[in-house]
Design a protein around this motif. Structure first.
Motif, PDB file in Angstrom:
ATOM      1  N   VAL A   9     -33.247  59.756 -36.277  1.00  0.00           N
ATOM      2  CA  VAL A   9     -33.616  58.335 -36.219  1.00  0.00           C
ATOM      3  C   VAL A   9     -33.382  57.735 -37.598  1.00  0.00           C
ATOM      4  N   MET A  10     -32.749  56.569 -37.628  1.00  0.00           N
ATOM      5  CA  MET A  10     -32.598  55.873 -38.918  1.00  0.00           C
ATOM      6  C   MET A  10     -33.572  54.717 -38.977  1.00  0.00           C
ATOM      7  N   ASP A  11     -34.320  54.655 -40.060  1.00  0.00           N
ATOM      8  CA  ASP A  11     -35.218  53.518 -40.286  1.00  0.00           C
ATOM      9  C   ASP A  11     -34.449  52.495 -41.117  1.00  0.00           C
ATOM     10  N   LEU A  12     -34.034  51.417 -40.462  1.00  0.00           N
ATOM     11  CA  LEU A  12     -33.230  50.394 -41.144  1.00  0.00           C
ATOM     12  C   LEU A  12     -34.066  49.157 -41.450  1.00  0.00           C
ATOM     13  N   SER A  13     -35.335  49.361 -41.722  1.00  0.00           N
ATOM     14  CA  SER A  13     -36.215  48.214 -41.974  1.00  0.00           C
ATOM     15  C   SER A  13     -35.694  47.364 -43.131  1.00  0.00           C
ATOM     16  N   THR A  14     -35.751  46.060 -42.901  1.00  0.00           N
ATOM     17  CA  THR A  14     -35.332  45.130 -43.960  1.00  0.00           C
ATOM     18  C   THR A  14     -36.378  44.027 -44.147  1.00  0.00           C
ATOM     19  N   GLY A  15     -37.529  44.178 -43.461  1.00  0.00           N
ATOM     20  CA  GLY A  15     -38.538  43.118 -43.549  1.00  0.00           C
ATOM     21  C   GLY A  15     -39.697  43.508 -44.447  1.00  0.00           C
ATOM     22  N   ASN A  16     -40.902  43.108 -44.033  1.00  0.00           N
ATOM     23  CA  ASN A  16     -42.103  43.396 -44.837  1.00  0.00           C
ATOM     24  C   ASN A  16     -42.493  44.865 -44.702  1.00  0.00           C
ATOM     25  N   ASP A  17     -43.241  45.318 -45.684  1.00  0.00           N
ATOM     26  CA  ASP A  17     -43.888  46.630 -45.561  1.00  0.00           C
ATOM     27  C   ASP A  17     -42.931  47.797 -45.409  1.00  0.00           C
ATOM     28  N   ILE A  18     -41.731  47.694 -45.969  1.00  0.00           N
ATOM     29  CA  ILE A  18     -40.719  48.738 -45.762  1.00  0.00           C
ATOM     30  C   ILE A  18     -41.280  50.122 -46.103  1.00  0.00           C
ATOM     31  N   ASP A  19     -41.986  50.180 -47.229  1.00  0.00           N
ATOM     32  CA  ASP A  19     -42.452  51.471 -47.721  1.00  0.00           C
ATOM     33  C   ASP A  19     -43.446  52.133 -46.775  1.00  0.00           C
ATOM     34  N   SER A  20     -44.447  51.349 -46.335  1.00  0.00           N
ATOM     35  CA  SER A  20     -45.466  51.986 -45.494  1.00  0.00           C
ATOM     36  C   SER A  20     -44.911  52.284 -44.102  1.00  0.00           C
ATOM     37  N   ILE A  21     -43.998  51.450 -43.610  1.00  0.00           N
ATOM     38  CA  ILE A  21     -43.386  51.750 -42.303  1.00  0.00           C
ATOM     39  C   ILE A  21     -42.623  53.074 -42.389  1.00  0.00           C
ATOM     40  N   ARG A  22     -41.851  53.233 -43.461  1.00  0.00           N
ATOM     41  CA  ARG A  22     -41.071  54.474 -43.591  1.00  0.00           C
ATOM     42  C   ARG A  22     -41.985  55.687 -43.699  1.00  0.00           C
ATOM     43  N   LYS A  23     -43.032  55.533 -44.486  1.00  0.00           N
ATOM     44  CA  LYS A  23     -43.960  56.649 -44.679  1.00  0.00           C
ATOM     45  C   LYS A  23     -44.558  57.083 -43.332  1.00  0.00           C
ATOM     46  N   SER A  24     -44.982  56.104 -42.544  1.00  0.00           N
ATOM     47  CA  SER A  24     -45.608  56.477 -41.258  1.00  0.00           C
ATOM     48  C   SER A  24     -44.565  57.041 -40.295  1.00  0.00           C
TER      49      SER A  24
END
Ligand code: SF4
Length: 525
Positions: free
Chosen positions: A117-132
């Motif tokens: 799975v690739m986490d391609l977050s570009t919005g808010n909270d990138i760090d905590s989303i990736r961590k979880s």
């Protein structure tokens, strides 16, 4: 004479100077079978020695960050010797989704068979989303570090300094990211090749780096920092996913000079990555007409020395927005068949919006089909077993078994039950598509049972069987014949009559009969 014999303690000295193996690649080169290689061998039903050799040759990667291994990562591999894999992209954007939404997408992706799975977050909270996401995921997680970089720079990519980027890669590696897409292959000297393209530079990372280079009039800092990046990635065993920043974004731009100029750079970087002990896979396009897919895969394998090819789609037509999981599934199947090692899924929302949970499901189902059909076409041992079991259940009208074996049992059952929901129809010898009178599989079943009793056909069949040295089938006991079959027996005589009428075509008719008969017996020819 053995050259090594003249150097006393040669092996001892070489060992002394060699750095301690950290990555899977280094371990494989040192002929150490790691627990991750063992686990992968078990999953793929391959010998551990095969895994070791493939990893050592760079043809296979095991994306397994040492940090993520400690928090529940189940090792898997990507490479031509193993089954074709699929990746699902999730992640929020500045416009929509949050942590809970992304974790729901992760769960859906894993449920429907995503291998990574690739986490391609570009919005808010990138760090905590990736961590979880990393904490919750048993599959490898990939990222594109430039996205978080851009967020931290407030959208001004030109403000980036090489050290910024190195720090970001180290930060994500420490979090446990297993593989990273980094667009090191976009070079200043190749940017002009995109000026006449219909869709320009469509890779987000590629366009950001192109902008940086144009503003600073300098070479790509990610290319210049490649060796330093390798050193960081080696420490955590983060696998390279060399980004294709100049991939075509439309059929009109497919296989053009810009794409292949970048591919040559990726070939050079693959070798440099291996030399510094890192695992490498290479990303590929994008949008390619069907007739160019095989050539693209073969060219990548040759230019990048056999490193696993990770393709994005490719879409084989541009005219179906809203259905790009289908347009790209066609391309992905062909790419997988030609030798691509991992297929990055595309959802129906491609080009239109951020995928939601249902889009993730649709994309994964399409790509599971693509990867599986590619594995069948590559004749991987045992891969067709489920198909064959399902076909047998289908011919036996064992509906519940069909649902159980289906890729998406819920949907298969729901479609069947839309018209025939009652339990009695779970053993019916038909469904609502053709109905009881026209069910061809039921008719075939009848033919098989009545066949040995049709003496005129039987005699010719006996002759054919004798010629082929095969045992004739035994007719079923008469009492089992239902009424309907007796009507067939009455209907038989006109056929030999037409034999006599069609004098010149007797042979043709006979061979057709014997073919039908052979097929009904499960014989070929
Ligand atoms: S009715 Fe038609 S679709 Fe349904 S099982 Fe029979 S042959 Fe297949």
């Amino acid at each position: 004479m053995n050259r090594l014999a003249v150097v006393p303690n040669f092996r001892k000295e070489v060992t002394w100077h060699m750095p301690k193996p950290i990555t899977q690649l280094e371990n494989a080169r040192a002929r150490t079978i790691t627990p991750e290689m063992e686990a992968v061998a078990k999953r793929e039903q391959l010998e551990p020695e095969t895994i070791l050799q493939e990893v050592a040759a760079g043809r296979m990667v095991i994306p397994a960050n040492r940090v993520h291994l400690e928090t529940g990562l189940e090792p898997m591999c990507i490479g031509i010797a193993s089954k074709c894999k699929i990746n699902a992209n999730i992640g929020n954007s500045a416009v929509t989704s949050d942590q809970a939404g992304e974790l729901e997408k992760l769960e859906t992706a894993i449920h429907f068979g995503a291998d990574t799975v690739m986490d391609l977050s570009t919005g808010n909270d990138i760090d905590s989303i990736r961590k979880s996401i990393i904490e919750a995921s048993p599959v490898p997680i990939g990222t594109v570090p430039i996205y978080q970089m851009l967020e931290e720079l407030g959208g001004e990519i030109e403000e980036m300094r090489p050290q910024h980027f190195l720090d970001m890669v180290e930060h994500q590696a420490k979090q446990g990211v297993d593989y990273m897409t980094i667009h090191c292959g976009v070079k200043f000297e190749h940017l002009h090749l995109t000026t006449n393209r219909v869709t320009g530079i469509v890779s987000r990372g590629g366009s950001l780096m192109a902008k940086w280079m144009m503003v600073h009039r300098k070479e790509n800092p990610l290319y210049d920092s490649f060796d330093d990046l390798c050193d960081i990635m080696r420490q955590y065993d983060v696998t390279w996913s060399l980004g294709d920043g100049l991939r075509p974004g439309s059929l009109a731009d497919a296989s053009d000079e810009a794409q292949f100029a970048e591919l040559d750079v990726l070939g050079e970087l693959t070798q440099r990555g291996w030399d510094r002990g890192t695992q490498v896979m290479v990303e590929g396009p994008g949008h390619i007409p069907m007739d160019q897919i095989k050539m693209n895969v073969e060219r990548q394998i040759e230019v990048c020395h056999g490193a696993p090819f990770y393709v994005l789609g490719p879409l084989v037509t541009d005219f179906a927005p809203g259905y790009d999981h289908i347009t790209s599934c066609i391309g992905a199947s062909l790419a997988g068949w030609a030798g691509a090692a991992m297929l990055c899924y595309v959802t129906p929302k491609e080009h239109l919006g951020l995928p939601e949970r249902e889009d993730v499901k649709q994309g994964l189902i399409a790509y599971k089909i693509a990867a599986h059909s590619a594995d069948i076409a590559r004749q991987r041992p045992g891969v067709r077993d489920q198909d064959d079991a399902l076909s047998r259940a289908r011919f036996a009208f064992d509906w519940n078994e069909q649902f159980r074996l289906a890729l998406d049992p819920e949907t298969a059952k729901a479609y069947h039950d839309e018209t025939l929901p009652q339990d009695t129809f779970k053993s019916a010898h038909f469904c609502s598509m053709c109905g009881p009178k026209y069910c061809s599989m039921k008719i075939t079943e009848d033919i098989r049972e009545m066949g040995p009793r049709a003496s005129w056909l039987n005699s010719r069949c006996q002759k054919k069987l004798r010629q082929e040295n095969l045992d004739p089938p035994q007719p079923p006991p008469k009492r089992h014949l239902p009424k309907q079959r007796r009507r067939w027996r009455v209907f038989v005589p006109p056929i030999p009559f037409s034999f006599r009428l069609a004098k010149g075509t007797c042979h043709e008719i006979f061979s057709n009969c014997s073919r039908v008969w052979s097929a009904s017996l499960g014989l070929s020819g």
